[in-house]
Enzyme design. Structure first.
Site, PDB file in Angstrom:
ATOM      1  N   CYS A   1       0.763  -1.339  -0.322  1.00  0.00           N
ATOM      2  CA  CYS A   1      -0.274  -0.160   0.083  1.00  0.00           C
ATOM      3  C   CYS A   1       0.725   1.182   0.046  1.00  0.00           C
ATOM      4  CB  CYS A   1      -0.495   0.127   0.877  1.00  0.00           C
ATOM      5  SG  CYS A   1      -2.261   1.555   1.563  1.00  0.00           S
TER       6      CYS A   1
ATOM      7  N   CYS B   1      -0.151   3.832  -6.699  1.00  0.00           N
ATOM      8  CA  CYS B   1      -1.307   3.057  -5.572  1.00  0.00           C
ATOM      9  C   CYS B   1      -1.570   1.554  -6.192  1.00  0.00           C
ATOM     10  CB  CYS B   1      -2.462   3.690  -6.201  1.00  0.00           C
ATOM     11  SG  CYS B   1      -4.339   3.099  -4.854  1.00  0.00           S
TER      12      CYS B   1
HETATM   13  N1  DGL Z   1      -3.619   1.049  -2.341  1.00  0.00           N
HETATM   14  C1  DGL Z   1      -4.008   1.334  -1.429  1.00  0.00           C
HETATM   15  C2  DGL Z   1      -2.038   2.369  -1.905  1.00  0.00           C
HETATM   16  O1  DGL Z   1      -1.612   1.964  -2.149  1.00  0.00           O
HETATM   17  C3  DGL Z   1      -5.243   2.310  -1.129  1.00  0.00           C
HETATM   18  C4  DGL Z   1      -5.177   3.507  -0.733  1.00  0.00           C
HETATM   19  C5  DGL Z   1      -6.482   3.622   0.106  1.00  0.00           C
HETATM   20  O2  DGL Z   1      -6.826   2.936   0.590  1.00  0.00           O
HETATM   21  O3  DGL Z   1      -6.316   5.146  -0.275  1.00  0.00           O
HETATM   22  O4  DGL Z   1      -2.131   3.152  -1.490  1.00  0.00           O
END
Ligand code: DGL
Length: 249
Positions: free
Chosen positions: A70, A178
């Site tokens: 993440c 992301c």
């Molecule tokens: N997959 C997360 C990232 O890489 C998403 C973050 C979120 O929950 O907004 O930032």
């Protein structure tokens, strides 16, 4: 067996887990906090506290090292987690910058509000090579993806807004900053009015990681049960896995 803890605010890290498990056999313990997703619009204190809840849960599985799948958690509290748990935490954001360093030209970093406001991508990449990094806060994308909106008008409108700088300037590279975004990579490509190099850091991480195990154990824990989540995990995962809904942390 090597026990690898891997986590995200929701499903996005599942796409990282899939790439890793396809190439590198190990015992994977994945936690996606889809009950509290998205993290990207939250404060640093909240993100840090939620990340701590996740690692406290995974610590029950005798984890050898962690992968923060993440970007939002990576750029907000990787040092805090390393200090608290005294274990190795590989971050997808560091891998993304390493991957991006291999390409010429300028970049669009597409990520959450928290990731873009940290300016991690801009400051790190610009300090490593001659380039300009433009930042795009894709505020709604995580919510759309988690609720199963993977194509169509609403997604296209959002993408047109978030990709406008890339389309105007014809930026050579787009970093998926992301881990949710590779799930809609084809839609991103379709909304670009030119051909860009799209960097998916999960592929780079899967190439770099080396494990010595002969078998895979892929355990996925999600904090909220829903049919969309089941369907999306099934769509993302190309290896066998065991899915458990734990109903919160
Ligand atoms: N997959 C997360 C990232 O890489 C998403 C973050 C979120 O929950 O907004 O930032």
């Amino acid at each position: 067996m090597t026990n690898i803890g891997i986590f995200d605010s929701g499903l996005g890290g599942g796409a990282v887990l899939n790439e890793l498990a396809k190439k590198n056999k190990a015992n994977y313990f994945y936690l996606g906090d889809n009950l509290r997703v998205p993290y990207g619009n939250r404060s640093k204190a909240e993100i840090t506290s939620f990340a701590t809840d996740i690692v406290n849960f995974l610590e029950g599985y005798d984890i050898d090292y962690y992968i923060i799948a993440c970007n939002t958690i990576s750029v907000t509290c990787k040092d805090y987690l390393r200090g608290k748990y005294k274990k190795k935490f590989i971050t997808i954001a560091d891998m993304a910058v390493e991957a991006a360093c291999g390409f010429e030209g300028d970049f669009l970093a597409l990520g959450t509000k928290a990731t873009m406001e940290s300016h991690f991508y801009k400051s790190t990449l610009e300090s490593k090579k001659p380039c300009t990094v433009y930042e795009s806060k894709a505020i709604d994308l995580v919510n759309l993806i988690e609720s199963g909106v993977l194509e169509g008008e609403t997604l296209n409108e959002a993408l047109d807004e978030y990709l406008s700088t890339a389309n105007e300037k014809k930026l050579e590279n787009i970093v998926l900053a992301c881990t949710h975004y590779p799930i809609i990579k084809d839609e991103i490509k379709k909304r670009l009015t030119y051909q860009a190099n799209i960097i998916d850091p999960a592929l780079y991480l899967a190439e770099k990681l080396v494990t010595k195990d002969r078998e895979n154990g892929v355990n996925i824990f999600m904090t909220k049960e829903s049919q969309e989540t089941k369907d999306l995990i099934d769509k993302i995962m190309e290896v066998d896995y065991r899915l458990t809904f734990i109903g919160g942390l």
